[in-house]
Design a protein around this motif. Structure first.
Motif, PDB file in Angstrom:
ATOM      1  N   LEU A 120      13.510  -5.315   7.530  1.00 29.21           N
ATOM      2  CA  LEU A 120      12.315  -5.557   8.485  1.00 29.21           C
ATOM      3  C   LEU A 120      11.816  -6.624   8.777  1.00 29.21           C
ATOM      4  N   GLY A 121      11.999  -7.489   7.670  1.00 32.84           N
ATOM      5  CA  GLY A 121      11.602  -9.038   7.673  1.00 32.84           C
ATOM      6  C   GLY A 121      10.122  -9.019   7.285  1.00 32.84           C
ATOM      7  N   VAL A 122       9.748  -7.938   6.324  1.00 35.55           N
ATOM      8  CA  VAL A 122       8.317  -7.683   5.957  1.00 35.55           C
ATOM      9  C   VAL A 122       8.234  -8.201   4.507  1.00 35.55           C
ATOM     10  N   ALA A 123       9.246  -8.067   3.757  1.00 33.44           N
ATOM     11  CA  ALA A 123       9.110  -8.624   2.293  1.00 33.44           C
ATOM     12  C   ALA A 123       8.887  -9.973   2.086  1.00 33.44           C
ATOM     13  N   GLY A 124       7.927 -10.313   1.291  1.00 31.53           N
ATOM     14  CA  GLY A 124       7.615 -11.874   0.924  1.00 31.53           C
ATOM     15  C   GLY A 124       7.593 -12.018  -0.369  1.00 31.53           C
ATOM     16  N   PRO A 125       6.895 -13.035  -1.073  1.00 33.98           N
ATOM     17  CA  PRO A 125       6.631 -13.357  -2.592  1.00 33.98           C
ATOM     18  C   PRO A 125       5.778 -12.203  -2.997  1.00 33.98           C
ATOM     19  N   LEU A 126       4.841 -11.591  -2.145  1.00 37.21           N
ATOM     20  CA  LEU A 126       4.159 -10.444  -2.923  1.00 37.21           C
ATOM     21  C   LEU A 126       4.832  -9.324  -3.168  1.00 37.21           C
ATOM     22  N   THR A 127       6.021  -8.762  -2.429  1.00 34.24           N
ATOM     23  CA  THR A 127       6.658  -7.953  -2.695  1.00 34.24           C
ATOM     24  C   THR A 127       7.437  -7.948  -4.152  1.00 34.24           C
ATOM     25  N   THR A 128       8.110  -8.998  -4.241  1.00 32.61           N
ATOM     26  CA  THR A 128       8.534  -9.188  -5.664  1.00 32.61           C
ATOM     27  C   THR A 128       7.520  -9.286  -6.902  1.00 32.61           C
ATOM     28  N   ALA A 129       6.420 -10.096  -6.341  1.00 29.25           N
ATOM     29  CA  ALA A 129       5.258 -10.391  -7.478  1.00 29.25           C
ATOM     30  C   ALA A 129       4.801  -9.062  -7.852  1.00 29.25           C
ATOM     31  N   SER A 130       4.527  -8.149  -7.074  1.00 29.52           N
ATOM     32  CA  SER A 130       3.844  -6.916  -7.393  1.00 29.52           C
ATOM     33  C   SER A 130       4.717  -5.733  -8.094  1.00 29.52           C
ATOM     34  N   VAL A 131       5.852  -6.092  -8.728  1.00 29.32           N
ATOM     35  CA  VAL A 131       6.461  -5.043  -9.372  1.00 29.32           C
ATOM     36  C   VAL A 131       5.698  -4.477 -10.537  1.00 29.32           C
ATOM     37  N   ARG A 169      10.858   2.298  -5.348  1.00 26.88           N
ATOM     38  CA  ARG A 169      10.583   0.838  -5.339  1.00 26.88           C
ATOM     39  C   ARG A 169      11.599  -0.080  -4.865  1.00 26.88           C
ATOM     40  N   ILE A 170      13.113  -0.045  -5.318  1.00 22.91           N
ATOM     41  CA  ILE A 170      14.054  -0.881  -4.552  1.00 22.91           C
ATOM     42  C   ILE A 170      14.202  -0.505  -3.264  1.00 22.91           C
ATOM     43  N   GLY A 171      14.037   0.721  -2.866  1.00 25.41           N
ATOM     44  CA  GLY A 171      14.242   1.252  -1.435  1.00 25.41           C
ATOM     45  C   GLY A 171      13.340   0.532  -0.596  1.00 25.41           C
ATOM     46  N   LEU A 172      12.047   0.628  -1.171  1.00 21.15           N
ATOM     47  CA  LEU A 172      10.732  -0.193  -0.139  1.00 21.15           C
ATOM     48  C   LEU A 172      11.142  -1.442  -0.161  1.00 21.15           C
ATOM     49  N   VAL A 173      11.880  -2.174  -1.222  1.00 20.79           N
ATOM     50  CA  VAL A 173      11.814  -3.562  -1.105  1.00 20.79           C
ATOM     51  C   VAL A 173      13.109  -3.818  -0.151  1.00 20.79           C
ATOM     52  N   ALA A 186       0.872  -1.224   0.060  1.00 22.28           N
ATOM     53  CA  ALA A 186       0.088   0.008  -0.010  1.00 22.28           C
ATOM     54  C   ALA A 186       0.906   1.238  -0.178  1.00 22.28           C
ATOM     55  N   ALA A 187       1.860   1.227   0.952  1.00 21.24           N
ATOM     56  CA  ALA A 187       2.895   2.514   1.009  1.00 21.24           C
ATOM     57  C   ALA A 187       3.501   2.573  -0.491  1.00 21.24           C
ATOM     58  N   ASP A 188       3.943   1.592  -1.130  1.00 23.19           N
ATOM     59  CA  ASP A 188       4.533   1.543  -2.404  1.00 23.19           C
ATOM     60  C   ASP A 188       3.610   2.080  -3.583  1.00 23.19           C
ATOM     61  N   LEU A 189       2.592   1.535  -3.472  1.00 24.47           N
ATOM     62  CA  LEU A 189       1.537   2.152  -4.483  1.00 24.47           C
ATOM     63  C   LEU A 189       1.274   3.494  -4.109  1.00 24.47           C
ATOM     64  N   LEU A 190       0.966   4.080  -3.031  1.00 24.09           N
ATOM     65  CA  LEU A 190       0.879   5.365  -2.639  1.00 24.09           C
ATOM     66  C   LEU A 190       2.057   6.251  -3.279  1.00 24.09           C
ATOM     67  N   VAL A 191       3.185   6.030  -2.812  1.00 24.13           N
ATOM     68  CA  VAL A 191       4.290   6.804  -3.066  1.00 24.13           C
ATOM     69  C   VAL A 191       4.565   6.787  -4.837  1.00 24.13           C
ATOM     70  N   LEU A 192       4.299   5.645  -5.362  1.00 19.30           N
ATOM     71  CA  LEU A 192       4.568   5.502  -6.956  1.00 19.30           C
ATOM     72  C   LEU A 192       3.635   6.138  -7.683  1.00 19.30           C
ATOM     73  N   ALA A 193       2.229   6.070  -7.168  1.00 21.73           N
ATOM     74  CA  ALA A 193       1.299   7.162  -7.603  1.00 21.73           C
ATOM     75  C   ALA A 193       1.487   8.552  -7.510  1.00 21.73           C
ATOM     76  N   GLY A 194       1.942   8.947  -6.445  1.00 29.33           N
ATOM     77  CA  GLY A 194       2.440  10.572  -6.109  1.00 29.33           C
ATOM     78  C   GLY A 194       3.552  10.786  -7.234  1.00 29.33           C
TER      79      GLY A 194
END
Length: 168
Positions: free
Chosen positions: A122-133, A112-116, A67-75
């Motif tokens: 933070l141990g948050v990134a998983g398969p969705l993080t890569t798949a949502s590029v 995008r790279i920084g958020l990943v 969600a943060a990724d989408l908001l920042v990239l939309a801006g």
């Protein structure tokens, strides 16, 4: 770890974005409704499919990162649109980017790279993080193109349904 097919898909998406979006914006291009919709729609569709496949077992934290990724990239999409010049030419609108547009594209990729990287740290990134590029890039380009359409309408510029043939 992404499969070889996914890596090839990501490379194809990168090539599409680099040519259809960045290269054409910097060198200038005649706009039309079809091209303003096709590239982001394709990226959102492919990216949405890949993201949905990765969704089972995704944590709430990873969804928050998306969600943060989408908001920042939309801006950034809105900002990129405002750095292009729009003029009437050949019965449609001609768009040309600037050095600032290129800088914002570099920033888009860096964010995008920084958020990943942040998600991974933070141990948050998983398969969705890569798949949502593709999905997040598609959303960013869709917002950029929607902003461009709004600017075209506000200025009363023409916008062809299809790219007009250039007279030789």
């Amino acid at each position: 770890m992404p499969s070889a097919a996914n890596v090839l898909l990501y490379l194809a998406i990168a090539g599409l974005v680099l040519y259809r979006v960045v290269y054409q914006q910097v060198h200038g291009t005649l706009l039309n409704r079809r091209t303003l919709v096709t590239t982001p729609l394709l990226l959102v569709a492919v990216g949405g499919y890949l993201a949905l496949k990765a969704l089972p077992g995704t944590s709430a934290d990873e969804l928050g990162l998306l969600a943060a990724d989408l908001l920042v990239l939309a801006g950034l999409g809105v900002l990129r649109s405002t750095t292009t010049t729009l003029t009437a030419r050949a019965g449609t609108t001609f768009q040309k980017g600037s050095a600032v547009t290129v800088g914002l594209w570099v920033l888009t990729v860096a964010v995008r790279i920084g958020l990943v990287a942040l998600g991974t740290a933070l141990g948050v990134a998983g398969p969705l993080t890569t798949a949502s590029v593709a999905f997040s890039l598609g959303v960013s380009i869709a917002v950029q193109n929607a902003t461009t359409c709004f600017r075209i309408q506000r200025r009363g510029l023409p916008l062809a349904e299809r790219r007009p043939a250039l007279s030789r």
